[in-house]
Structures are given as structure tokens and as C-alpha cells.
Write a protein that holds these residues in place. Structure first.
Motif, PDB file in Angstrom:
ATOM      1  N   ALA A  23       0.841  -1.200   0.000  1.00  0.00           N
ATOM      2  CA  ALA A  23       0.000   0.000   0.000  1.00  0.00           C
ATOM      3  C   ALA A  23       0.876   1.251   0.000  1.00  0.00           C
ATOM      4  CB  ALA A  23      -0.934  -0.010   1.211  1.00  0.00           C
ATOM      5  N   TYR A  24       1.925   1.235   0.810  1.00  0.00           N
ATOM      6  CA  TYR A  24       2.879   2.346   0.808  1.00  0.00           C
ATOM      7  C   TYR A  24       3.546   2.478  -0.560  1.00  0.00           C
ATOM      8  CZ  TYR A  24       7.494   4.423   1.073  1.00  0.00           C
ATOM      9  OH  TYR A  24       8.618   5.159   0.792  1.00  0.00           O
ATOM     10  N   ALA A  25       4.063   1.386  -1.081  1.00  0.00           N
ATOM     11  CA  ALA A  25       4.816   1.415  -2.340  1.00  0.00           C
ATOM     12  C   ALA A  25       3.948   1.898  -3.493  1.00  0.00           C
ATOM     13  CB  ALA A  25       5.387   0.035  -2.646  1.00  0.00           C
ATOM     14  N   THR A  26       2.690   1.497  -3.502  1.00  0.00           N
ATOM     15  CA  THR A  26       1.781   1.931  -4.556  1.00  0.00           C
ATOM     16  C   THR A  26       1.594   3.446  -4.497  1.00  0.00           C
ATOM     17  OG1 THR A  26       0.645  -0.196  -4.528  1.00  0.00           O
ATOM     18  CG2 THR A  26      -0.538   1.650  -5.509  1.00  0.00           C
ATOM     19  N   GLY A  27       1.364   3.973  -3.308  1.00  0.00           N
ATOM     20  CA  GLY A  27       1.161   5.412  -3.148  1.00  0.00           C
ATOM     21  C   GLY A  27       2.412   6.230  -3.373  1.00  0.00           C
ATOM     22  N   ALA A  28       3.563   5.661  -3.042  1.00  0.00           N
ATOM     23  CA  ALA A  28       4.827   6.390  -3.144  1.00  0.00           C
ATOM     24  C   ALA A  28       5.574   6.089  -4.437  1.00  0.00           C
ATOM     25  CB  ALA A  28       5.719   6.041  -1.949  1.00  0.00           C
ATOM     26  N   ASP A  29       5.016   5.239  -5.283  1.00  0.00           N
ATOM     27  CA  ASP A  29       5.675   4.812  -6.528  1.00  0.00           C
ATOM     28  C   ASP A  29       7.068   4.254  -6.233  1.00  0.00           C
ATOM     29  OD1 ASP A  29       5.785   4.317  -9.254  1.00  0.00           O
ATOM     30  OD2 ASP A  29       6.735   6.248  -9.679  1.00  0.00           O
ATOM     31  N   ALA A  30       7.111   3.370  -5.236  1.00  0.00           N
ATOM     32  CA  ALA A  30       8.372   2.765  -4.802  1.00  0.00           C
ATOM     33  C   ALA A  30       8.348   1.268  -5.103  1.00  0.00           C
ATOM     34  CB  ALA A  30       8.571   2.982  -3.301  1.00  0.00           C
ATOM     35  N   ASN A  31       9.510   0.675  -5.148  1.00  0.00           N
ATOM     36  CA  ASN A  31       9.655  -0.773  -5.269  1.00  0.00           C
ATOM     37  C   ASN A  31       9.935  -1.358  -3.898  1.00  0.00           C
ATOM     38  OD1 ASN A  31       9.420  -0.749  -8.119  1.00  0.00           O
ATOM     39  ND2 ASN A  31      11.575  -0.185  -8.283  1.00  0.00           N
ATOM     40  N   LEU A  32       9.684  -2.648  -3.746  1.00  0.00           N
ATOM     41  CA  LEU A  32       9.941  -3.327  -2.483  1.00  0.00           C
ATOM     42  C   LEU A  32      11.119  -4.273  -2.635  1.00  0.00           C
ATOM     43  CD1 LEU A  32       6.299  -4.305  -1.434  1.00  0.00           C
ATOM     44  CD2 LEU A  32       7.632  -2.312  -0.698  1.00  0.00           C
ATOM     45  N   ILE A  33      11.982  -4.269  -1.638  1.00  0.00           N
ATOM     46  CA  ILE A  33      13.051  -5.246  -1.496  1.00  0.00           C
ATOM     47  C   ILE A  33      12.622  -6.144  -0.345  1.00  0.00           C
ATOM     48  CG2 ILE A  33      15.511  -5.638  -1.106  1.00  0.00           C
ATOM     49  CD1 ILE A  33      14.844  -3.818  -3.560  1.00  0.00           C
ATOM     50  N   LEU A  34      12.439  -7.416  -0.621  1.00  0.00           N
ATOM     51  CA  LEU A  34      12.003  -8.364   0.404  1.00  0.00           C
ATOM     52  C   LEU A  34      13.220  -9.075   0.953  1.00  0.00           C
ATOM     53  CD1 LEU A  34       8.987  -9.930  -1.529  1.00  0.00           C
ATOM     54  CD2 LEU A  34       9.090  -7.774  -0.249  1.00  0.00           C
ATOM     55  N   TYR A  35      13.502  -8.855   2.233  1.00  0.00           N
ATOM     56  CA  TYR A  35      14.644  -9.487   2.878  1.00  0.00           C
ATOM     57  C   TYR A  35      14.155 -10.729   3.602  1.00  0.00           C
ATOM     58  CZ  TYR A  35      18.636 -10.211   5.977  1.00  0.00           C
ATOM     59  OH  TYR A  35      19.707 -10.756   6.660  1.00  0.00           O
ATOM     60  N   SER A  36      14.583 -11.885   3.112  1.00  0.00           N
ATOM     61  CA  SER A  36      14.140 -13.164   3.653  1.00  0.00           C
ATOM     62  C   SER A  36      15.359 -13.969   4.094  1.00  0.00           C
ATOM     63  CB  SER A  36      13.354 -13.926   2.578  1.00  0.00           C
ATOM     64  OG  SER A  36      12.899 -15.149   3.072  1.00  0.00           O
ATOM     65  N   PRO A  37      15.860 -13.695   5.306  1.00  0.00           N
ATOM     66  CA  PRO A  37      17.062 -14.396   5.761  1.00  0.00           C
ATOM     67  C   PRO A  37      16.773 -15.841   6.159  1.00  0.00           C
ATOM     68  CG  PRO A  37      16.231 -12.987   7.500  1.00  0.00           C
ATOM     69  CD  PRO A  37      15.367 -12.741   6.293  1.00  0.00           C
ATOM     70  N   LEU A  38      17.778 -16.673   5.996  1.00  0.00           N
ATOM     71  CA  LEU A  38      17.718 -18.067   6.430  1.00  0.00           C
ATOM     72  C   LEU A  38      18.550 -18.221   7.704  1.00  0.00           C
ATOM     73  CD1 LEU A  38      18.468 -20.194   3.232  1.00  0.00           C
ATOM     74  CD2 LEU A  38      16.385 -20.246   4.568  1.00  0.00           C
ATOM     75  N   SER A  39      18.007 -18.923   8.689  1.00  0.00           N
ATOM     76  CA  SER A  39      18.826 -19.254   9.851  1.00  0.00           C
ATOM     77  C   SER A  39      19.789 -20.361   9.434  1.00  0.00           C
ATOM     78  CB  SER A  39      17.946 -19.723  11.008  1.00  0.00           C
ATOM     79  OG  SER A  39      17.366 -20.976  10.697  1.00  0.00           O
ATOM     80  N   GLU A  40      20.809 -20.573  10.228  1.00  0.00           N
ATOM     81  CA  GLU A  40      21.748 -21.668   9.947  1.00  0.00           C
ATOM     82  C   GLU A  40      21.004 -22.999   9.852  1.00  0.00           C
ATOM     83  OE1 GLU A  40      25.025 -21.888   9.330  1.00  0.00           O
ATOM     84  OE2 GLU A  40      25.444 -19.757   9.472  1.00  0.00           O
ATOM     85  N   ALA A  41      20.044 -23.215  10.759  1.00  0.00           N
ATOM     86  CA  ALA A  41      19.287 -24.472  10.769  1.00  0.00           C
ATOM     87  C   ALA A  41      18.456 -24.610   9.494  1.00  0.00           C
ATOM     88  CB  ALA A  41      18.388 -24.542  11.994  1.00  0.00           C
TER      89      ALA A  41
END
Length: 151
Positions: A23-41
């Protein structure tokens, strides 16, 4: 307009967090970077699973393939959660011991993000009053906006 970084933690609130960020990105004409870290396990589990598949297929999979699985999972989650939004996204992932505010801030700055979206964690009265340590550090140290969802 700058982009926004969304910190995914593989919890139930990720879908709602993605929708808020969209919703923010649509209004601000921004792109999203999705940070999806993996734990060691999680990383070791992915490597082990790929090794088993590789033995059946007579093929070798690398550590990068295991990280690619995390990227695919995040991309699939985003495709589903963001289907009603006209927003572009990309996925960043790495293997971590625990979620670290400095690493998140560095990643956001590397990608030119001026807004962070993250999930907060309610704490017991003897612990943190509202937010966890990582979330507090993000709020206090990130030089842009931080949106915290308490889903």
C-alpha cells in the motif's frame, strides 16, 4: 522516490506486512526489497533436502541452490500476498545466526531504501515493553522511516 525494505521472518504476519508495504509502495511509486534471511538451521535443512533430491536425480546442488530455495519461497509468498497491488519487488536473502539490525540497515542503504517494514514482537512485562531488541535498534538507528506491524 526511494524503495522500501520489508523484513520477512517466516511468521504468520508476513502476508499482512507485505500488504502494508505494498500500500505504501503503490502510493509512493516505490519498489519493495524483500529481505528473507535463512537461519543456519534452515540453511542446513535446505542443503540436506537438496542433497537427497540430488541423489535421486543423480545431480549435485550447491549452497547457492539452497539460498535460491529461500528466494523462491519469499517470491511465492509475495506473488500471493501482492496479487492485488501494482508493485515491483525483488528478493534478498542470506544465511544468519540471528536477525541483526545493523545487517538490515546496511542492506536497506545498499538498495537505496528510505523506509523499513518489520514485524514487532510483544514482550512480557519483565522484558521489552512493546518491541524486541532488533526492532528498537531499527527505529533508533535507521535514517529513514520504520513501520512496525504488531500482527
Amino acid at each position: 522516490m526511494e524503495d522500501a525494505l520489508v523484513v520477512l521472518n517466516d511468521r504468520d504476519g508476513d502476508r499482512n506486512l507485505l500488504r502494508e508495504a505494498a500500500a505504501y509502495a503503490t502510493g509512493a511509486d516505490a519498489n519493495l526489497i524483500l529481505y528473507s534471511p535463512l537461519s543456519e538451521a534452515q540453511f542446513e535443512e535446505s542443503v540436506s533436502s537438496l542433497d537427497q533430491i540430488g541423489r535421486m536425480e543423480n545431480k549435485d546442488y550447491s549452497d547457492e541452490d539452497a539460498i535460491g530455495v529461500a528466494e523462491q519461497i519469499a517470491d511465492s509468498l509475495a506473488s500471493e500476498a501482492l496479487e492485488d497491488f501494482d508493485v515491483e519487488w525483488s528478493v534478498a536473502t542470506d544465511v544468519i545466526d540471528e536477525l541483526d539490525a545493523n545487517r538490515i540497515i546496511d542492506l536497506a542503504e545498499k538498495h537505496g531504501c528510505d523506509h523499513l517494514f518489520t514485524l514487532g514482537q510483544p514482550r512480557s512485562p519483565t522484558g521489552k515493553a512493546v518491541f524486541g531488541d532488533t526492532t528498537q535498534k531499527l527505529i533508533l538507528n535507521f535514517p529513514g522511516y520504520v513501520t512496525v506491524s504488531m500482527n
